[in-house]
Design a protein around this motif. Structure first.
Motif: not given
Lengths: 250, 339
Positions: B227-236
């Protein structure tokens, strides 16, 4: 207020669908006429003229009006099954209007279809068997009463069935006894006791009897009793129908 | 509109799920989901087939009863106040639910009446939406003459018609051409901006989720696994990758850079795992010193990569072996769409 608007919306949809299905309108009108001439002509030739007053066709005509009304309205329930199958019902059931409103909208829609066909048949009856214009109007009123109860039965069954075939089997199984035991085709007088009891237990009998009284002035029961029974039948069927709609699942 | 005003939930929350569960016999389709969707948010539910996306939405719009847990939509409990929940929602179903015996305009009028859209607004809004989905010239044609794509567009117009505070879109742009999808995205963003509408959508299109959604929940086997913003998910996933083609790479110099987490040599190139690749590119060039760089490529992780990481499979993969039902309908859409 939005419930009334919703009721109107549902009725309007049903009415438009009816208008657009020409074959439905034509068969609804052609079928009673075929019955009147083919059955009325054939059986009429061998009916004891002492048992009925006037021609058999005139005697049969009110029964045919009732038949057209009850068949059209019960099978109207099939559209609920169909609407659910093609997912159109979902749009109406997720709308913020109550199931009771949905039910009454459908009852109105089905009753309107039945009224239009009944009106055409009754007007034809003026020419065919000499019904009075007043008879046309009272006949319409009685057809409406019968229609409300019968649409409710159709909708109740439609609310439970998921397949068109299942619905058709059950409705056919139920409607023919209701029709044949309604004295639409024969007089009430002179039946053997078992048959007479079954006919008397059938609410449709009283609608046919009232219709016969209104159209050709020959009723077996007092008209008030006829109307009371049909009215009670309507109330019960509407209650059952609203219950069925409230627990109907998608 | 007093009935649709929020209640019993913290200000700014449109949908609140606590332990939301749906079981069908032995099968747990939705497994104790906890989630808050903010007001004015565009929230995407991503997941493979059968992950529980549509079941979740069905419970939120009161079509299916919940098995366990609690769900508040616009402040109303879906089990106790379904009527108020329905008045708060707009829904675009995955399966077509447009009435084919009516015309396009009649379908919209029916919907407007069912949802109590006042008459003066009705006409203007129907015009606006018919124009949006490019069906103005076919407004009086029976829907049965429409292609799959046209029906889909009409369905979207219908879902937006009563300007509800919360709109659910189940695979809204499936089978639509890129241009129409763009229009619909713009309209969704406009509604959010002007009316503060909250959107919950499911989609198979990664670029749609990336472009449109503020936050994404990846759902698999009935659970939210990310769960997160698209950016957070990608940064993960550990940032960007820089691929350098060079004859004699100074590997030690690259390894010494603080923002480089990993250095690999394969396929005749150097692969650097890098934080903020575009900002740090000049420093990578400095580290290369006198060595000649033949080509540079910066790769950003996509939502597709995120999806694979969390579910162990590509989002498109399950489609290939899905036989009927959901997939059949999708194929029908795609096949009958003339655009």
């Amino acid at each position: 207020m939005s419930e009334i608007e919703g009721l109107y919306a549902i009725w309007l949809r049903e009415f438009k669908v009816f208008q657009r299905e020409r074959s439905r309108v034509i068969s609804a009108i052609a079928q009673p006429i075929i019955w009147l001439f083919l059955l009325g002509g054939g059986i009429g030739a061998s009916v004891d003229p002492d048992k009925i007053t006037g021609s058999y066709q005139a005697f049969l005509f009110p029964g045919i009006v009732a038949m057209s009304t009850m068949f059209g309205t019960v099978f109207y329930g099939l559209y609920i099954v169909w609407d659910r199958k093609i997912d159109v019902l979902k749009e109406i059931l997720v709308a913020p209007i109550s199931r009771i409103t949905v039910f009454f909208g459908k009852v109105l829609g089905g009753a309107t279809d039945a009224m239009i066909t009944a009106a055409i048949i009754l007007v034809l009856g003026v020419a065919l068997v000499g019904i009075s214009p007043v008879g046309v109007l009272t006949g319409l009123g009685i057809a409406l009463m019968l229609a409300v109860g019968m649409v409710s039965i159709g909708l109740t069954l439609g609310a439970f069935f998921e397949s068109m075939e299942g619905f058709q089997v059950i409705v056919t199984f139920m409607i023919f006894p209701l029709f044949f035991l309604s004295a639409a085709l024969y007089p009430l007088a002179g039946l053997d006791p078992a048959m007479a009891a079954a006919v008397r237990a059938n609410p449709v009998t009283y609608a046919v009897d009232a219709m016969r009284g209104a159209l050709i002035g020959q009723s077996y029961f007092p008209i008030a009793l006829d109307l009371l029974v049909v009215g009670l039948f309507d109330v019960v069927m509407v209650l059952v129908g609203t219950w069925a709609f409230r627990r109907m699942k998608l | 509109m007093a009935e649709t005003s929020p209640r019993t939930m913290p200000e700014g929350v449109a949908i609140s799920l606590r332990g939301l569960t749906k079981t069908f016999g032995d099968l747990t389709a939705v497994d104790h989901i906890d989630l808050d969707v903010k007001r004015g948010e565009i929230f995407g539910l991503l997941g493979p087939n059968g992950a529980g996306k549509t079941t979740t939405i069905s419970m939120l719009v009161t079509i299916r009863p919940i098995s366990d847990g609690k769900a508040l939509v616009n402040g109303f409990d879906v089990s106790k106040e379904p009527h108020k929940v329905r008045a708060s929602c707009g829904i675009v179903f995955q399966e077509p639910s447009i009435d084919t015996t009516l015309t396009a305009r009649e379908n919209l009028e029916l919907h407007a009446r069912l949802y109590g859209v006042p008459k003066p607004v009705r006409r203007q809004r129907i015009e606006e939406l018919l124009a949006l989905v490019d069906l103005k010239d076919r407004e009086d044609s029976l829907v049965k003459t429409f292609s799959g794509g046209m029906k889909r567009r009409l369905e979207i117009a219908r879902g937006l018609l009563h300007h509800p505070p919360i709109i659910f879109l189940d695979e809204p742009t499936l089978g639509l051409d890129p241009q129409t999808r763009q229009y619909i995205w713009q309209y969704i963003e406009r509604l959010r901006k002007e009316m503060g509408t909250t959107f919950v959508l499911t989609t198979h299109y990664m670029e749609e989720a990336d472009r449109l959604c503020d936050r994404i929940g990846i759902i698999d086997h009935g659970k939210i696994v990310a769960l997160g913003t698209p950016k957070e998910l990608k940064d993960f996933l550990g940032g960007d990758t820089v691929v350098l083609q060079m004859a004699n790479p100074p590997l030690d110099a690259f390894k010494a850079l603080p923002f480089v987490s990993k250095v690999d040599v394969r396929e005749g190139a150097v692969w650097l795992s890098v934080e903020k690749a575009t900002a740090n590119l000049p420093r990578i060039f400095q580290a290369a010193g006198a060595e000649e760089i033949l080509s540079v490529e910066v790769r950003r992780p996509t939502l597709e990569d995120v999806f694979i990481r969390h579910t162990g499979r590509s989002i498109r993969q399950p489609e290939a072996d899905a036989g009927e039902g959901w997939f059949g309908q999708v194929m029908q859409y795609t096949a009958t769409s003339n655009r």
